[in-house]
Design a protein around this motif. Structure first.
Motif, PDB file in Angstrom:
ATOM      1  N   VAL A 163       0.836  -1.199   0.000  1.00  0.00           N
ATOM      2  CA  VAL A 163       0.000   0.000   0.000  1.00  0.00           C
ATOM      3  C   VAL A 163       0.870   1.248   0.000  1.00  0.00           C
ATOM      4  O   VAL A 163       0.577   2.221  -0.699  1.00  0.00           O
ATOM      5  N   GLU A 164       1.969   1.216   0.758  1.00  0.00           N
ATOM      6  CA  GLU A 164       2.845   2.382   0.833  1.00  0.00           C
ATOM      7  C   GLU A 164       3.435   2.724  -0.528  1.00  0.00           C
ATOM      8  O   GLU A 164       3.482   3.888  -0.923  1.00  0.00           O
ATOM      9  N   PHE A 165       3.879   1.701  -1.254  1.00  0.00           N
ATOM     10  CA  PHE A 165       4.453   1.944  -2.575  1.00  0.00           C
ATOM     11  C   PHE A 165       3.403   2.509  -3.521  1.00  0.00           C
ATOM     12  O   PHE A 165       3.670   3.451  -4.271  1.00  0.00           O
ATOM     13  N   GLN A 166       2.204   1.937  -3.491  1.00  0.00           N
ATOM     14  CA  GLN A 166       1.145   2.406  -4.381  1.00  0.00           C
ATOM     15  C   GLN A 166       0.757   3.844  -4.071  1.00  0.00           C
ATOM     16  O   GLN A 166       0.581   4.659  -4.988  1.00  0.00           O
ATOM     17  N   VAL A 167       0.654   4.179  -2.793  1.00  0.00           N
ATOM     18  CA  VAL A 167       0.284   5.550  -2.420  1.00  0.00           C
ATOM     19  C   VAL A 167       1.375   6.526  -2.844  1.00  0.00           C
ATOM     20  O   VAL A 167       1.084   7.602  -3.373  1.00  0.00           O
ATOM     21  N   SER A 168       2.633   6.155  -2.654  1.00  0.00           N
ATOM     22  CA  SER A 168       3.714   7.057  -3.062  1.00  0.00           C
ATOM     23  C   SER A 168       3.756   7.202  -4.580  1.00  0.00           C
ATOM     24  O   SER A 168       4.009   8.294  -5.098  1.00  0.00           O
ATOM     25  N   SER A 169       3.468   6.129  -5.297  1.00  0.00           N
ATOM     26  CA  SER A 169       3.420   6.196  -6.755  1.00  0.00           C
ATOM     27  C   SER A 169       2.282   7.105  -7.217  1.00  0.00           C
ATOM     28  O   SER A 169       2.463   7.944  -8.109  1.00  0.00           O
ATOM     29  N   TYR A 211      -7.983   2.493   3.669  1.00  0.00           N
ATOM     30  CA  TYR A 211      -7.704   1.091   4.003  1.00  0.00           C
ATOM     31  C   TYR A 211      -6.536   0.993   4.976  1.00  0.00           C
ATOM     32  O   TYR A 211      -6.599   0.279   5.981  1.00  0.00           O
ATOM     33  N   LEU A 212      -5.467   1.734   4.689  1.00  0.00           N
ATOM     34  CA  LEU A 212      -4.283   1.680   5.544  1.00  0.00           C
ATOM     35  C   LEU A 212      -4.577   2.240   6.932  1.00  0.00           C
ATOM     36  O   LEU A 212      -4.097   1.702   7.931  1.00  0.00           O
TER      37      LEU A 212
END
Length: 87
Positions: free
Chosen positions: A19-25, A63-64
């Protein structure tokens, strides 16, 4: 064989499915589209794309925040994102 060992070297948080990678992307895409729209105000297709990405990021952050509040707070502070208003 080489690919498997390479995947194990990458920390858990930096995997593309996290989730962290997707949000930063999504945040990088949002910033890029925002700067594009400052120059091209009538690019309605890009505006639509920006709204879609904003919605996806908002859902992932919701979600996070439900699953792990500590990771959520860390991510918000790292990416310098405002916390969404809750009613």
């Amino acid at each position: 064989m080489v690919k498997k060992s390479f995947i194990l070297v990458i920390p858990q948080e930096e995997k593309k499915g996290s989730v962290e990678f997707q949000v930063s992307s999504f945040t990088n895409k949002i910033r890029r589209l925002t700067s594009h729209l400052e120059l091209h105000r009538k690019d309605y297709l890009s505006q639509r794309g920006l709204r879609r990405i904003l919605g996806k990021r908002q859902r992932l952050l919701a979600y996070l925040s439900k699953k792990n509040r500590v990771r959520y707070k860390e991510l918000i502070s790292q990416l310098d994102i405002r916390e969404p208003k809750t009613h």
